[in-house]
Scaffold this motif. Structure first.
Motif, PDB file in Angstrom:
ATOM      1  N   ALA A 122      10.825   2.492 -32.827  1.00 37.00           N
ATOM      2  CA  ALA A 122      11.133   1.263 -33.558  1.00 37.00           C
ATOM      3  C   ALA A 122      11.971   0.311 -32.710  1.00 37.00           C
ATOM      4  CB  ALA A 122      11.881   1.588 -34.845  1.00 37.00           C
ATOM      5  N   LEU A 123      11.622  -0.950 -32.783  1.00 34.34           N
ATOM      6  CA  LEU A 123      12.448  -2.044 -32.277  1.00 34.34           C
ATOM      7  C   LEU A 123      12.409  -3.107 -33.359  1.00 34.34           C
ATOM      8  CD1 LEU A 123      14.118  -3.596 -30.228  1.00 34.34           C
ATOM      9  CD2 LEU A 123      11.977  -4.394 -29.209  1.00 34.34           C
ATOM     10  N   SER A 124      13.537  -3.307 -34.004  1.00 35.59           N
ATOM     11  CA  SER A 124      13.611  -4.259 -35.106  1.00 35.59           C
ATOM     12  C   SER A 124      14.806  -5.179 -34.896  1.00 35.59           C
ATOM     13  CB  SER A 124      13.797  -3.527 -36.443  1.00 35.59           C
ATOM     14  OG  SER A 124      12.763  -2.614 -36.664  1.00 35.59           O
ATOM     15  N   TYR A 125      14.644  -6.416 -35.320  1.00 33.37           N
ATOM     16  CA  TYR A 125      15.758  -7.362 -35.258  1.00 33.37           C
ATOM     17  C   TYR A 125      15.548  -8.440 -36.299  1.00 33.37           C
ATOM     18  CZ  TYR A 125      12.280  -9.270 -32.016  1.00 33.37           C
ATOM     19  OH  TYR A 125      11.116  -9.680 -31.430  1.00 33.37           O
ATOM     20  N   GLY A 126      16.634  -9.088 -36.667  1.00 29.67           N
ATOM     21  CA  GLY A 126      16.524 -10.107 -37.693  1.00 29.67           C
ATOM     22  C   GLY A 126      17.738 -10.999 -37.764  1.00 29.67           C
ATOM     23  N   VAL A 127      17.592 -12.045 -38.575  1.00 29.01           N
ATOM     24  CA  VAL A 127      18.655 -13.018 -38.808  1.00 29.01           C
ATOM     25  C   VAL A 127      18.741 -13.273 -40.308  1.00 29.01           C
ATOM     26  CG1 VAL A 127      19.457 -15.369 -38.383  1.00 29.01           C
ATOM     27  CG2 VAL A 127      18.283 -14.118 -36.570  1.00 29.01           C
ATOM     28  N   ASN A 128      19.948 -13.237 -40.844  1.00 26.62           N
ATOM     29  CA  ASN A 128      20.201 -13.524 -42.256  1.00 26.62           C
ATOM     30  C   ASN A 128      21.149 -14.713 -42.362  1.00 26.62           C
ATOM     31  OD1 ASN A 128      18.865 -11.088 -43.007  1.00 26.62           O
ATOM     32  ND2 ASN A 128      20.729  -9.982 -42.516  1.00 26.62           N
ATOM     33  N   ALA A 140      18.608 -16.389 -46.998  1.00 23.53           N
ATOM     34  CA  ALA A 140      17.337 -16.593 -46.295  1.00 23.53           C
ATOM     35  C   ALA A 140      17.328 -15.619 -45.122  1.00 23.53           C
ATOM     36  CB  ALA A 140      17.204 -18.027 -45.803  1.00 23.53           C
ATOM     37  N   GLU A 141      16.237 -14.854 -45.001  1.00 29.29           N
ATOM     38  CA  GLU A 141      16.194 -13.789 -44.000  1.00 29.29           C
ATOM     39  C   GLU A 141      14.868 -13.809 -43.244  1.00 29.29           C
ATOM     40  OE1 GLU A 141      16.436  -8.899 -43.761  1.00 29.29           O
ATOM     41  OE2 GLU A 141      16.640  -9.889 -45.682  1.00 29.29           O
ATOM     42  N   TRP A 142      14.962 -13.514 -41.949  1.00 29.96           N
ATOM     43  CA  TRP A 142      13.786 -13.286 -41.116  1.00 29.96           C
ATOM     44  C   TRP A 142      13.988 -11.945 -40.429  1.00 29.96           C
ATOM     45  CZ3 TRP A 142      13.509 -12.641 -35.764  1.00 29.96           C
ATOM     46  CH2 TRP A 142      12.217 -12.560 -35.249  1.00 29.96           C
ATOM     47  N   TRP A 143      12.960 -11.080 -40.462  1.00 31.83           N
ATOM     48  CA  TRP A 143      13.064  -9.747 -39.885  1.00 31.83           C
ATOM     49  C   TRP A 143      11.784  -9.418 -39.134  1.00 31.83           C
ATOM     50  CZ3 TRP A 143      16.871  -6.430 -39.093  1.00 31.83           C
ATOM     51  CH2 TRP A 143      16.582  -5.106 -38.807  1.00 31.83           C
ATOM     52  N   LYS A 144      11.898  -8.861 -37.941  1.00 38.05           N
ATOM     53  CA  LYS A 144      10.739  -8.430 -37.164  1.00 38.05           C
ATOM     54  C   LYS A 144      10.916  -6.960 -36.827  1.00 38.05           C
ATOM     55  CE  LYS A 144       7.968  -9.592 -33.065  1.00 38.05           C
ATOM     56  NZ  LYS A 144       7.204  -8.433 -33.097  1.00 38.05           N
ATOM     57  N   SER A 145       9.907  -6.163 -37.173  1.00 41.66           N
ATOM     58  CA  SER A 145       9.919  -4.738 -36.889  1.00 41.66           C
ATOM     59  C   SER A 145       8.627  -4.396 -36.158  1.00 41.66           C
ATOM     60  CB  SER A 145      10.017  -3.939 -38.186  1.00 41.66           C
ATOM     61  OG  SER A 145      10.005  -2.561 -37.907  1.00 41.66           O
ATOM     62  N   ASN A 146       8.766  -4.027 -34.879  1.00 44.92           N
ATOM     63  CA  ASN A 146       7.609  -3.791 -34.016  1.00 44.92           C
ATOM     64  C   ASN A 146       6.665  -4.988 -34.101  1.00 44.92           C
ATOM     65  OD1 ASN A 146       8.752  -1.428 -33.160  1.00 44.92           O
ATOM     66  ND2 ASN A 146       7.469  -0.113 -34.389  1.00 44.92           N
ATOM     67  N   THR A 147       5.547  -4.903 -34.796  1.00 42.62           N
ATOM     68  CA  THR A 147       4.602  -6.024 -34.841  1.00 42.62           C
ATOM     69  C   THR A 147       4.592  -6.757 -36.176  1.00 42.62           C
ATOM     70  OG1 THR A 147       2.825  -4.557 -35.562  1.00 42.62           O
ATOM     71  CG2 THR A 147       3.075  -4.896 -33.180  1.00 42.62           C
ATOM     72  N   THR A 148       5.426  -6.357 -37.128  1.00 41.01           N
ATOM     73  CA  THR A 148       5.449  -6.961 -38.457  1.00 41.01           C
ATOM     74  C   THR A 148       6.633  -7.908 -38.591  1.00 41.01           C
ATOM     75  OG1 THR A 148       4.480  -4.962 -39.385  1.00 41.01           O
ATOM     76  CG2 THR A 148       5.533  -6.463 -40.919  1.00 41.01           C
ATOM     77  N   GLN A 149       6.385  -9.100 -39.146  1.00 45.85           N
ATOM     78  CA  GLN A 149       7.451 -10.059 -39.414  1.00 45.85           C
ATOM     79  C   GLN A 149       7.508 -10.331 -40.915  1.00 45.85           C
ATOM     80  OE1 GLN A 149       7.958 -13.514 -36.832  1.00 45.85           O
ATOM     81  NE2 GLN A 149       6.146 -12.832 -35.738  1.00 45.85           N
ATOM     82  N   VAL A 150       8.728 -10.494 -41.425  1.00 51.33           N
ATOM     83  CA  VAL A 150       8.932 -10.778 -42.843  1.00 51.33           C
ATOM     84  C   VAL A 150       9.977 -11.876 -42.959  1.00 51.33           C
ATOM     85  CG1 VAL A 150       9.714  -9.834 -45.044  1.00 51.33           C
ATOM     86  CG2 VAL A 150       8.437  -8.387 -43.478  1.00 51.33           C
ATOM     87  N   ALA A 151       9.730 -12.809 -43.850  1.00 57.63           N
ATOM     88  CA  ALA A 151      10.719 -13.839 -44.173  1.00 57.63           C
ATOM     89  C   ALA A 151      10.814 -13.917 -45.682  1.00 57.63           C
ATOM     90  CB  ALA A 151      10.317 -15.185 -43.588  1.00 57.63           C
TER      91      ALA A 151
END
Length: 109
Positions: free
Chosen positions: A63-69, A86-97
């Motif tokens: 796993a390599l994940s990072y994000g900003v809240n 408001a959140e943005w998160w990336k985990s391997n190849t998946t991004q979520v906002a």
């Protein structure tokens, strides 16, 4: 926590070792908390997580994940606080906002 000045606080959090189902890894968070006025507060948080799958997890990749809240809080009175995130998160190849709103009572603390 480090008080940078009268209106800004900095916090650094670190975890390393056995992260449970994620395997062995490391995570950290950087948090800046800004007091904008008596009623308004803004918080900026960044997170990083790295983990290697343990031997029992053949289906879970490293796993390599990072994000900003981003958080914005408004204090209504001593017992009520309104907030948004408001959140943005990336985990391997998946991004979520996403974005959320909350109204909190002092009974929840």
């Amino acid at each position: 926590m480090l008080q940078l000045n009268d209106s800004v606080k900095y916090t650094y959090l670190l975890t390393a070792g056995d992260l449970g189902w994620r395997g062995d890894g490391y995570s950290h968070s950087n948090v800046l908390d800004f007091t904008l006025s008596k009623k308004w507060e803004y918080v900026l948080q960044s997170d990083l997580l790295t983990a290697s799958a343990n031997a029992n997890q053949t289906s879970t990749p490293n796993a390599l994940s990072y994000g900003v809240n981003n958080y914005l809080f408004y204090t209504i009175n001593d017992c009520w606080k309104w907030g948004t995130r408001a959140e943005w998160w990336k985990s391997n190849t998946t991004q979520v906002a996403d974005m959320a709103f909350v109204l909190r009572s002092c009974d929840w603390f």
